[in-house]
Design an enzyme around this catalytic site. Sequence first.
Site, PDB file in Angstrom:
ATOM      1  N   GLY A  46     -19.233   0.487 -31.943  1.00  0.00           N
ATOM      2  CA  GLY A  46     -19.864  -0.606 -32.669  1.00  0.00           C
ATOM      3  C   GLY A  46     -20.216  -0.164 -34.078  1.00  0.00           C
ATOM      4  N   GLN A  51     -24.676  -0.416 -41.933  1.00  0.00           N
ATOM      5  CA  GLN A  51     -24.139   0.954 -41.839  1.00  0.00           C
ATOM      6  C   GLN A  51     -23.068   1.229 -42.886  1.00  0.00           C
ATOM      7  OE1 GLN A  51     -23.551   0.668 -37.321  1.00  0.00           O
ATOM      8  NE2 GLN A  51     -23.985   2.817 -37.654  1.00  0.00           N
ATOM      9  N   CYS A  90     -24.955   6.892 -32.413  1.00  0.00           N
ATOM     10  CA  CYS A  90     -24.778   5.955 -33.516  1.00  0.00           C
ATOM     11  C   CYS A  90     -23.980   6.659 -34.609  1.00  0.00           C
ATOM     12  CB  CYS A  90     -26.152   5.557 -34.055  1.00  0.00           C
ATOM     13  SG  CYS A  90     -26.085   4.449 -35.457  1.00  0.00           S
ATOM     14  N   LEU A  91     -23.042   5.954 -35.203  1.00  0.00           N
ATOM     15  CA  LEU A  91     -22.230   6.559 -36.266  1.00  0.00           C
ATOM     16  C   LEU A  91     -23.088   6.975 -37.463  1.00  0.00           C
ATOM     17  CD1 LEU A  91     -19.073   4.245 -36.175  1.00  0.00           C
ATOM     18  CD2 LEU A  91     -19.283   6.584 -35.291  1.00  0.00           C
ATOM     19  N   HIS A 132     -27.846  -2.583 -29.424  1.00  0.00           N
ATOM     20  CA  HIS A 132     -27.881  -1.553 -30.471  1.00  0.00           C
ATOM     21  C   HIS A 132     -27.473  -2.141 -31.819  1.00  0.00           C
ATOM     22  CE1 HIS A 132     -26.984   2.757 -31.815  1.00  0.00           C
ATOM     23  NE2 HIS A 132     -26.406   2.029 -32.751  1.00  0.00           N
ATOM     24  N   GLU A 133     -26.362  -2.889 -31.832  1.00  0.00           N
ATOM     25  CA  GLU A 133     -25.863  -3.425 -33.108  1.00  0.00           C
ATOM     26  C   GLU A 133     -26.793  -4.495 -33.665  1.00  0.00           C
ATOM     27  OE1 GLU A 133     -23.750  -1.684 -34.538  1.00  0.00           O
ATOM     28  OE2 GLU A 133     -23.207  -0.592 -32.723  1.00  0.00           O
ATOM     29  N   HIS A 136     -29.646  -3.012 -35.474  1.00  0.00           N
ATOM     30  CA  HIS A 136     -29.304  -2.541 -36.827  1.00  0.00           C
ATOM     31  C   HIS A 136     -29.576  -3.626 -37.869  1.00  0.00           C
ATOM     32  CE1 HIS A 136     -27.481   1.431 -36.814  1.00  0.00           C
ATOM     33  NE2 HIS A 136     -26.709   1.141 -35.778  1.00  0.00           N
TER      34      HIS A 136
HETATM   35 NI    NI Z   1     -25.628   2.412 -34.592  1.00  0.00          NI
END
Ligand code: NI
Length: 158
Positions: A46, A51, A90-91, A132-133, A136
């Site tokens: 995701g 991000q 998480c990226l 999670h997304e 963000h």
């Molecule tokens: Ni993330």
Amino acid sequence: MALRKIREMGEDVLTKHCKEVTKMNLRTKLLINDMLDTMYEAGGVGLAAPQVGILKRIAVVDVGEGDGPIVLINPEILEQDGEQTGEEGCLSVPGKYGIVTRPNYVKVKTLTESMDEMIIEGEELLARALCHEIEHLDGKLYVELAEDGLHDVEDEKE
Ligand code: NI
């Protein structure tokens, strides 16, 4: 294919509330395509617009269940049920993971890329990724929810 730079924890842009998308235009379509490229290139499940430094309520998710990516625009959780506790990464927090408890099921209202309303239901990993997304988009990272702090992905492998 165009990749965007993934912002990392500590950068202000990851802590901001994102703005609703009111209309689809070429710029936003390009952003979505770039987000998909960036997510796949980085091997994530995701990616949310903040991000890549854009404060819009857009995210992409692909948990690899074969249905292709899900594009979320102005997503909202309508219902949730159950509980799952598991590893989450998480990226924007490279090399780390944490143990996070999430609902095991969520029902999400979103807009499609054609700005039509759509309902998505997800369980297990998909439910986790959707939560999670969406967080963000409100400037929240999973690290706030990690029950036992952050762990090193490398340490775990040894
Ligand atoms: Ni993330």
